[in-house]
Design an enzyme around this catalytic site. Structure first.
Site, PDB file in Angstrom:
ATOM      1  N   SER A  48     -10.403  24.124  14.912  1.00 47.67           N
ATOM      2  CA  SER A  48     -10.412  23.182  13.365  1.00 47.67           C
ATOM      3  C   SER A  48     -11.728  23.683  13.200  1.00 47.67           C
ATOM      4  CB  SER A  48     -10.693  21.753  13.896  1.00 47.67           C
ATOM      5  OG  SER A  48     -11.904  21.149  14.619  1.00 47.67           O
ATOM      6  N   ASP A  49     -11.543  23.668  12.032  1.00 49.87           N
ATOM      7  CA  ASP A  49     -13.201  23.570  11.216  1.00 49.87           C
ATOM      8  C   ASP A  49     -14.068  21.995  11.490  1.00 49.87           C
ATOM      9  OD1 ASP A  49     -15.633  23.990   9.927  1.00 49.87           O
ATOM     10  OD2 ASP A  49     -14.344  24.903   7.716  1.00 49.87           O
ATOM     11  N   TRP A  50     -15.037  22.407  11.402  1.00 50.54           N
ATOM     12  CA  TRP A  50     -16.416  21.871  11.648  1.00 50.54           C
ATOM     13  C   TRP A  50     -15.783  19.756  11.150  1.00 50.54           C
ATOM     14  CZ3 TRP A  50     -21.740  21.966  13.330  1.00 50.54           C
ATOM     15  CH2 TRP A  50     -21.832  19.761  13.684  1.00 50.54           C
ATOM     16  N   GLU A  51     -15.484  18.705  11.899  1.00 45.79           N
ATOM     17  CA  GLU A  51     -14.468  18.076  11.431  1.00 45.79           C
ATOM     18  C   GLU A  51     -13.195  17.941  10.561  1.00 45.79           C
ATOM     19  OE1 GLU A  51     -17.228  14.537  12.201  1.00 45.79           O
ATOM     20  OE2 GLU A  51     -18.291  14.825  10.574  1.00 45.79           O
ATOM     21  N   SER A  52     -12.320  18.446  10.405  1.00 46.58           N
ATOM     22  CA  SER A  52     -11.479  18.653   9.472  1.00 46.58           C
ATOM     23  C   SER A  52     -10.564  18.047   9.953  1.00 46.58           C
ATOM     24  CB  SER A  52     -11.410  20.237   9.182  1.00 46.58           C
ATOM     25  OG  SER A  52     -10.681  21.083  10.470  1.00 46.58           O
TER      26      SER A  52
END
Ligand code: NOJ
Length: 781
Positions: free
Chosen positions: A298-302
């Site tokens: 995932s992207d950062w906290e996506s």
């Protein structure tokens, strides 16, 4: 590797009087096994380990945290040591020294039950310690082998610290200069973007992923992130499947075909479904159509952000949606750690799905050789950095990335550039001549300001302090009347003024740096106008991570060089270029807008029913009526400088485009030209003669464009399908020949398939996307 053609179609072609047959079959392409993750022998080891894991340990492999300088909102967790020893973390990032990676690794390998090593990641974007120009600049070189070498240098340096995974390349197509992350990609074109994507992957991953100096590459952000509405970062995107397939997906496909080990899901929602919870892209396209076997991160906290998107009501449903959609690894949000085990116990997530994701992560770790070599030699870390070959490459990359936008003469003589050593006294004015952190750009890894050779330093070495006066004039965003006046006074006493204006490379470009106005920030425009008013010859060196809208400068300043954010060798590269030891060869990879109101702006647009361009091949209006056409009342349609544009210190003339070839037969991923008897017969080609019409030797990036007319879906007015770099002595002519593969003629049709359709085809061999005279050919049913 060629793009997969999904549908089975057969067409007969008539080309310049010859019958052609093209067949395209549905075949999944097989990425190169050398990179490791596609090596089938890894599967036995993966299965043996998986069979020994508890559910909690499996989920642990799907959890990733940032343990260093955060690159997103904080998670509040700090108990990583304890978690690693318990097998609750599979990956860490944002740590960047060998001592730290070894310390964390020791916990995993010596304290956790199964001794599964961690994989350490970082945003190694345009270099690690040896900082290269920003990716938009690297793409402007149109030199994939050079970009591959730059990625190799970055891999050598980063891997010496134990980092074996980079969150690069960003392969997002960007059509809107308001979006600050345009600086991180290769611009607006899917063909060039694909070439660059593959080059980065090859460079990072090297010939073997298990070599200690290789990094696993990440193609990001999957997908459409660059189409953020209004150019505002993280914003929603709406992209038709047609445009997704033809424009936004190809660079990802190229990265996967080159063996990219990971893909990062994006922040944006795509047609109403956030990409980090979107099974259409993550499962259907990536896994089923492309056969991807790596990790989806995932992207950062996506994952947690699915709650903000409104598709999850709480963290548990966020975990459920992201995981079931195909996100293997949860970056930074802790949501998988907190909820996946419970979701399996509740029967909402099948354990078999967890196993699949864990397989992907373990396969990556085995492929990287982490089980054999979990640690790095701390004593050798230092030696890997800033080696002379890397520094020389950083300088060459910077030189090749500069795009000469304008170079007029000032008094009817030769153009103002290159400067002569007899130019006299030089005033170097502006906030960016000595701005070390701006030169480093937005993702500078471990880059240090003290490593940067600034433009001012290099220029002083070249001309001698006695011939140089340097005045900042104003800052990037602020400035006093006194400083401004002092700079103007200094300019008035000089023979030549070099102005260094633009954006703050760290704070105004990159993530979360969208801008609604693209002029010069602060009082720089005022400084520019006052300096030009002195009547001195002015060269403007523009530092920016994106094209800026500077109509006044482009009209009044005789020479403008787009220097982007050039990295640690900024100074020597600029001096060599301005003094003609290196002639600019960079070409724009984005259409340079005249004004913000034109955005989004891109050359490979679809035509409208009422085109304003009367030279258009199919324009039925033929100039009869100018009122009811697609245009602005107060701005032109065309960019200030077109995609592919860039001047040199010499000039080039192009002869007409010619097409040669006979019978083309395509089958699946192979394309062959055959004669009437079915024998291999070379290739279908387009060629043109290019002449150096100036008085200096020069290099030119010759470009091939195609347009398809009469097809089931509208196709771009031009689409890049090839490019070649040639060197020409003054007066020399070379014939430049391109092969036209069926791939260059394929399109996404009205039934959602890749096909080659009967069409009228225009082919240009030209210096940029706005010039040249096309040759035409016919593809008949
Ligand atoms: C968020 C960015 O969107 C992404 O590109 C980056 O890799 C991660 N943060 C990790 O720093």
């Amino acid at each position: 590797m060629m793009r997969m053609l999904c549908a089975t179609v057969t067409f007969s072609f008539l080309l310049a009087g010859y019958a052609l047959e093209v067949r395209s079959d549905a075949t999944a392409s097989v990425p190169d096994a050398r990179t490791g993750i596609y090596d089938p022998s890894l599967d036995t080891r993966v299965e043996a380990l998986l069979g020994r894991m508890t559910l909690e340990e499996k989920v642990g492999q799907l959890v990733q945290y940032s343990a260093g300088q955060p690159t997103g909102p904080g998670t509040g967790r700090t108990d990583y040591e304890d978690m690693i020893a318990k097998g609750q973390i599979g990956a860490l990032f944002n740590i960047s020294t060998a001592k730290e990676t070894n310390a964390y690794q020791r916990l995993a390998v010596e304290k956790s039950r199964l001794k599964i090593p961690l994989v350490f990641g970082l945003d190694v974007i345009h270099g690690f310690r040896t900082i290269f120009p920003v990716p938009l600049a690297l793409a402007s070189t149109w030199d994939p082998p050079l970009v591959e070498q730059a990625a190799r240098v970055a891999a050598r340096e980063a891997s010496a610290t134990g980092i074996r995974w980079t969150f690069s390349p960003m392969v997002d197509i960007a059509r809107d200069a308001r979006w600050g992350r345009i600086t991180e990609g290769a611009g607006e074109d899917p063909y060039l973007g694909s070439e660059m994507a593959a080059a980065y992957v090859r460079g990072y991953q090297g010939t073997r992923l298990d070599a200690p100096d290789s990094l696993a590459a990440t193609a990001k952000h999957f997908v459409g992130y660059g189409a953020a509405e209004g150019g505002r970062d993280y914003n929603t995107t709406e992209i038709s499947e047609h445009t997704l397939r033809q424009i936004y997906l190809p660079p990802f496909r190229a990265a996967v075909d080159a063996g990219a080990a990971t893909i990062m899901s994006a922040f944006n929602s795509l047609n109403g479904i956030p990409t980090s919870a979107n099974p259409f892209i993550l499962r259907q396209i990536l896994r089923e159509e492309w056969g991807f076997r790596g990790v989806v991160d995932s992207d950062w906290e996506s994952v947690r952000e699915l709650i903000h998107h409104g598709v999850a009501i709480d963290r548990e449903t966020a975990a459920l949606k992201a995981f079931m959609a195909g996100v293997d690894l949860d970056m930074a949000s802790s949501v998988y750690h907190d909820h996946l085990v419970k979701l399996v116990s509740a029967g909402k997530v099948p354990e078999a799905r967890i196993d699949d994701s864990v397989r992907n992560v373990l396969r990556l770790k085995f492929a990287l050789g982490l089980f054999e070599r979990p640690y790095v030699d701390e004593a050798r870390e230092h030696d890997a950095m800033l080696r002379p070959d890397g520094l020389a490459l950083a300088q060459k990359a910077a030189e090749r990335s500069f795009v000469l936008l304008k170079n007029d003469s000032v008094s009817g003589d030769a153009p103002i550039l290159p400067l002569s050593d007899r130019a006299g006294r030089i005033a170097l004015i502006g906030p960016l001549a000595d701005d070390l952190s701006s030169a480093l750009g937005s993702w500078a890894g471990l880059g240090k300001v003290e490593d940067v050779v600034s433009f001012r330093t290099a220029l002083a070495r070249r001309v001698g302090e006695q011939n140089l006066v340097h005045h900042k004039g104003v800052g990037i965003t602020e400035g006093s009347d006194e400083d401004l006046a002092a700079a103007v006074a200094a300019a008035a006493k000089a023979d030549v003024v070099i102005l260094t204006l633009g954006e703050d490379g760290g704070g105004m470009t990159g993530e979360a740096t969208s801008r609604a106005f693209l002029g010069l920030p602060g009082r720089q425009q005022e400084l520019l106008e006052k300096i030009v008013a002195t009547g001195k010859p002015v060269v403007l060196v523009l530092f920016s991570g994106r094209p800026l809208t500077l109509p006044w400068a482009f009209e009044k300043v005789p020479a403008v060089l787009a220097a982007w954010l050039p990295g640690i060798q900024a100074g020597p590269a600029l001096v060599r270029t301005l003094y003609g030891e290196s002639s600019p060869t960079g070409k724009l990879v984005v259409s340079w807008p005249r004004s913000v109101g034109q955005l989004p702006l891109y050359y490979n647009a679809l035509n409208t029913g009422r085109p304003a361009d009367k030279s258009d091949l199919t324009n039925p209006l033929g100039g009869a009526d100018d009122t009811y056409v697609s245009r602005y009342l107060d701005e032109r349609n065309d960019p200030r400088f077109p995609f592919g544009f860039g001047l040199s210190y010499t000039t080039f003339g192009y002869g007409p485009t010619k097409i040669d070839g006979s019978r083309l037969e395509a089958s699946g991923l192979t394309a062959k030209l055959r004669d009437a008897a079915g024998r291999d017969e070379g290739v279908l080609t387009a060629s043109a003669e290019v002449t150096n019409t100036g008085s200096r030797p020069g290099e030119e990036v010759v470009q091939l464009y195609v347009r398809l007319i009469g097809t089931s879906t509208s196709q771009p007015v031009r689409a890049l399908k090839g490019f070649q770099r040639i060197s020409l002595a003054p007066g020399e002519t070379k014939k430049v020949t391109f092969t036209l593969e069926p791939d260059a003629l394929a399109l996404w049709n009205d039934r959602n398939q890749w096909v080659v359709e009967p069409a009228k085809v225009a082919v240009w061999i030209s210096p940029d996307s706005a010039h040249g005279t096309p040759a035409t050919l016919q593809i008949l049913p």
